[in-house]
Design a protein around this motif. Structure first.
Motif, PDB file in Angstrom:
ATOM      1  N   TYR A  82      -4.223  61.438 -57.006  1.00  0.00           N
ATOM      2  CA  TYR A  82      -5.679  61.433 -56.839  1.00  0.00           C
ATOM      3  C   TYR A  82      -6.196  62.841 -56.530  1.00  0.00           C
ATOM      4  O   TYR A  82      -7.248  63.240 -57.030  1.00  0.00           O
ATOM      5  CB  TYR A  82      -6.087  60.463 -55.734  1.00  0.00           C
ATOM      6  CG  TYR A  82      -5.735  59.023 -56.034  1.00  0.00           C
ATOM      7  CD1 TYR A  82      -5.806  58.512 -57.322  1.00  0.00           C
ATOM      8  CD2 TYR A  82      -5.317  58.169 -55.029  1.00  0.00           C
ATOM      9  CE1 TYR A  82      -5.478  57.192 -57.602  1.00  0.00           C
ATOM     10  CE2 TYR A  82      -4.989  56.849 -55.298  1.00  0.00           C
ATOM     11  CZ  TYR A  82      -5.068  56.369 -56.582  1.00  0.00           C
ATOM     12  OH  TYR A  82      -4.747  55.064 -56.855  1.00  0.00           O
ATOM     13  N   GLN A  83      -5.456  63.592 -55.726  1.00  0.00           N
ATOM     14  CA  GLN A  83      -5.866  64.970 -55.427  1.00  0.00           C
ATOM     15  C   GLN A  83      -5.835  65.839 -56.682  1.00  0.00           C
ATOM     16  O   GLN A  83      -6.679  66.719 -56.862  1.00  0.00           O
ATOM     17  CB  GLN A  83      -4.984  65.558 -54.331  1.00  0.00           C
ATOM     18  CG  GLN A  83      -5.250  64.950 -52.978  1.00  0.00           C
ATOM     19  CD  GLN A  83      -4.216  65.342 -51.944  1.00  0.00           C
ATOM     20  OE1 GLN A  83      -3.115  65.802 -52.274  1.00  0.00           O
ATOM     21  NE2 GLN A  83      -4.549  65.156 -50.678  1.00  0.00           N
ATOM     22  N   PHE A  84      -4.863  65.586 -57.553  1.00  0.00           N
ATOM     23  CA  PHE A  84      -4.801  66.298 -58.829  1.00  0.00           C
ATOM     24  C   PHE A  84      -6.067  66.042 -59.643  1.00  0.00           C
ATOM     25  O   PHE A  84      -6.669  66.971 -60.197  1.00  0.00           O
ATOM     26  CB  PHE A  84      -3.559  65.855 -59.619  1.00  0.00           C
ATOM     27  CG  PHE A  84      -3.591  66.237 -61.070  1.00  0.00           C
ATOM     28  CD1 PHE A  84      -3.300  67.531 -61.457  1.00  0.00           C
ATOM     29  CD2 PHE A  84      -3.922  65.301 -62.042  1.00  0.00           C
ATOM     30  CE1 PHE A  84      -3.337  67.887 -62.805  1.00  0.00           C
ATOM     31  CE2 PHE A  84      -3.959  65.646 -63.383  1.00  0.00           C
ATOM     32  CZ  PHE A  84      -3.668  66.944 -63.764  1.00  0.00           C
ATOM     33  N   ILE A  85      -6.486  64.790 -59.713  1.00  0.00           N
ATOM     34  CA  ILE A  85      -7.684  64.445 -60.476  1.00  0.00           C
ATOM     35  C   ILE A  85      -8.908  65.141 -59.891  1.00  0.00           C
ATOM     36  O   ILE A  85      -9.711  65.735 -60.615  1.00  0.00           O
ATOM     37  CB  ILE A  85      -7.904  62.916 -60.496  1.00  0.00           C
ATOM     38  CG1 ILE A  85      -6.761  62.220 -61.211  1.00  0.00           C
ATOM     39  CG2 ILE A  85      -9.241  62.572 -61.150  1.00  0.00           C
ATOM     40  CD1 ILE A  85      -6.734  60.717 -61.011  1.00  0.00           C
ATOM     41  N   ILE A  86      -9.036  65.096 -58.576  1.00  0.00           N
ATOM     42  CA  ILE A  86     -10.192  65.703 -57.905  1.00  0.00           C
ATOM     43  C   ILE A  86     -10.201  67.214 -58.110  1.00  0.00           C
ATOM     44  O   ILE A  86     -11.244  67.815 -58.370  1.00  0.00           O
ATOM     45  CB  ILE A  86     -10.181  65.345 -56.406  1.00  0.00           C
ATOM     46  CG1 ILE A  86     -10.427  63.847 -56.238  1.00  0.00           C
ATOM     47  CG2 ILE A  86     -11.219  66.160 -55.645  1.00  0.00           C
ATOM     48  CD1 ILE A  86     -10.095  63.322 -54.848  1.00  0.00           C
ATOM     49  N   GLY A  87      -9.036  67.840 -58.017  1.00  0.00           N
ATOM     50  CA  GLY A  87      -8.956  69.292 -58.177  1.00  0.00           C
ATOM     51  C   GLY A  87      -9.169  69.755 -59.600  1.00  0.00           C
ATOM     52  O   GLY A  87      -9.783  70.795 -59.846  1.00  0.00           O
ATOM     53  N   ARG A  88      -8.665  69.002 -60.550  1.00  0.00           N
ATOM     54  CA  ARG A  88      -8.705  69.432 -61.952  1.00  0.00           C
ATOM     55  C   ARG A  88      -9.968  68.985 -62.681  1.00  0.00           C
ATOM     56  O   ARG A  88     -10.443  69.666 -63.582  1.00  0.00           O
ATOM     57  CB  ARG A  88      -7.474  68.868 -62.652  1.00  0.00           C
ATOM     58  CG  ARG A  88      -7.238  69.355 -64.039  1.00  0.00           C
ATOM     59  CD  ARG A  88      -6.343  70.573 -64.032  1.00  0.00           C
ATOM     60  NE  ARG A  88      -6.170  71.084 -65.353  1.00  0.00           N
ATOM     61  CZ  ARG A  88      -5.102  70.903 -66.101  1.00  0.00           C
ATOM     62  NH1 ARG A  88      -4.082  70.225 -65.633  1.00  0.00           N
ATOM     63  NH2 ARG A  88      -5.044  71.422 -67.297  1.00  0.00           N
ATOM     64  N   TYR A  89     -10.500  67.820 -62.310  1.00  0.00           N
ATOM     65  CA  TYR A  89     -11.671  67.255 -62.994  1.00  0.00           C
ATOM     66  C   TYR A  89     -12.721  66.833 -61.965  1.00  0.00           C
ATOM     67  O   TYR A  89     -13.067  65.655 -61.871  1.00  0.00           O
ATOM     68  CB  TYR A  89     -11.254  66.039 -63.838  1.00  0.00           C
ATOM     69  CG  TYR A  89     -10.116  66.331 -64.777  1.00  0.00           C
ATOM     70  CD1 TYR A  89     -10.341  66.931 -66.007  1.00  0.00           C
ATOM     71  CD2 TYR A  89      -8.802  66.027 -64.422  1.00  0.00           C
ATOM     72  CE1 TYR A  89      -9.290  67.218 -66.866  1.00  0.00           C
ATOM     73  CE2 TYR A  89      -7.747  66.308 -65.272  1.00  0.00           C
ATOM     74  CZ  TYR A  89      -8.002  66.903 -66.493  1.00  0.00           C
ATOM     75  OH  TYR A  89      -6.962  67.186 -67.325  1.00  0.00           O
ATOM     76  N   PRO A  90     -13.233  67.774 -61.166  1.00  0.00           N
ATOM     77  CA  PRO A  90     -14.088  67.421 -60.027  1.00  0.00           C
ATOM     78  C   PRO A  90     -15.404  66.729 -60.385  1.00  0.00           C
ATOM     79  O   PRO A  90     -15.942  65.980 -59.585  1.00  0.00           O
ATOM     80  CB  PRO A  90     -14.357  68.762 -59.352  1.00  0.00           C
ATOM     81  CG  PRO A  90     -14.126  69.783 -60.404  1.00  0.00           C
ATOM     82  CD  PRO A  90     -13.091  69.223 -61.322  1.00  0.00           C
ATOM     83  N   ALA A  91     -15.914  66.931 -61.578  1.00  0.00           N
ATOM     84  CA  ALA A  91     -17.204  66.348 -61.936  1.00  0.00           C
ATOM     85  C   ALA A  91     -17.081  65.035 -62.706  1.00  0.00           C
ATOM     86  O   ALA A  91     -18.091  64.441 -63.074  1.00  0.00           O
ATOM     87  CB  ALA A  91     -17.999  67.352 -62.771  1.00  0.00           C
ATOM     88  N   SER A  92     -15.868  64.565 -62.934  1.00  0.00           N
ATOM     89  CA  SER A  92     -15.703  63.351 -63.738  1.00  0.00           C
ATOM     90  C   SER A  92     -15.881  62.096 -62.891  1.00  0.00           C
ATOM     91  O   SER A  92     -15.772  62.125 -61.670  1.00  0.00           O
ATOM     92  CB  SER A  92     -14.322  63.327 -64.390  1.00  0.00           C
ATOM     93  OG  SER A  92     -13.328  63.046 -63.437  1.00  0.00           O
ATOM     94  N   GLU A  93     -16.130  60.985 -63.564  1.00  0.00           N
ATOM     95  CA  GLU A  93     -16.232  59.715 -62.851  1.00  0.00           C
ATOM     96  C   GLU A  93     -14.888  59.341 -62.227  1.00  0.00           C
ATOM     97  O   GLU A  93     -14.828  58.647 -61.220  1.00  0.00           O
ATOM     98  CB  GLU A  93     -16.700  58.598 -63.774  1.00  0.00           C
ATOM     99  CG  GLU A  93     -15.646  58.127 -64.761  1.00  0.00           C
ATOM    100  CD  GLU A  93     -16.055  56.918 -65.553  1.00  0.00           C
ATOM    101  OE1 GLU A  93     -15.907  55.791 -65.049  1.00  0.00           O
ATOM    102  OE2 GLU A  93     -16.506  57.105 -66.688  1.00  0.00           O
ATOM    103  N   TYR A  94     -13.802  59.831 -62.806  1.00  0.00           N
ATOM    104  CA  TYR A  94     -12.469  59.518 -62.288  1.00  0.00           C
ATOM    105  C   TYR A  94     -12.203  60.259 -60.979  1.00  0.00           C
ATOM    106  O   TYR A  94     -11.474  59.759 -60.136  1.00  0.00           O
ATOM    107  CB  TYR A  94     -11.407  59.811 -63.347  1.00  0.00           C
ATOM    108  CG  TYR A  94     -11.607  58.938 -64.552  1.00  0.00           C
ATOM    109  CD1 TYR A  94     -11.263  57.592 -64.521  1.00  0.00           C
ATOM    110  CD2 TYR A  94     -12.206  59.435 -65.702  1.00  0.00           C
ATOM    111  CE1 TYR A  94     -11.479  56.763 -65.612  1.00  0.00           C
ATOM    112  CE2 TYR A  94     -12.427  58.614 -66.799  1.00  0.00           C
ATOM    113  CZ  TYR A  94     -12.067  57.284 -66.745  1.00  0.00           C
ATOM    114  OH  TYR A  94     -12.287  56.460 -67.816  1.00  0.00           O
TER     115      TYR A  94
END
Length: 124
Positions: A82-94
């Protein structure tokens, strides 16, 4: 004429890749709903191989992987996903969904962002 044939073959090949990618993602979601996380991982790996040129699909794939890790009680791995998603794609719905999953893990006591990781020896 030759150019037209080459373009047609290229378009067909691109379309086949997309259909195959969608097939693997659909199978991964189906397996997740059935509770078969080992099959989810296999389908997600195959989808990732097909989606290298479509980076916009990576957060969706990662979120489903994190949810499966949670289901298998691998909470640290799920939190890192989840931290990877937040760090890499911060503006996405994911990223929004990943933040919600981290909050849920924190409320359940499976994740503490303030505490450093503790090393402990393996049980014999």
């Amino acid at each position: 004429m030759r150019t037209l044939i080459i373009l047609t073959v290229a378009l067909l090949a691109a379309g086949c890749t997309r259909v195959s990618l969608d097939h693997h993602l659909n199978n991964a979601y189906r397996a997740y709903h059935e509770g078969d996380c080992s099959r989810v991982e296999l389908e997600l790996s195959q989808a990732e191989r097909k989606s290298r040129s479509r980076t916009y699909l990576q957060p969706e794939i990662s979120l489903l992987r994190g949810q499966c890790l949670e289901r298998e009680s691998l909470f640290v791995d799920a939190a890192q996903t989840y931290q990877f998603i937040i760090g890499r794609y911060p503006a996405s719905e994911y990223a929004y969904r990943a933040r919600a999953r981290l909050q849920t893990l924190e409320q359940l006591g499976h994740y503490n962002p303030a505490a450093p990781a503790k090393a402990s020896p393996a049980a014999l």
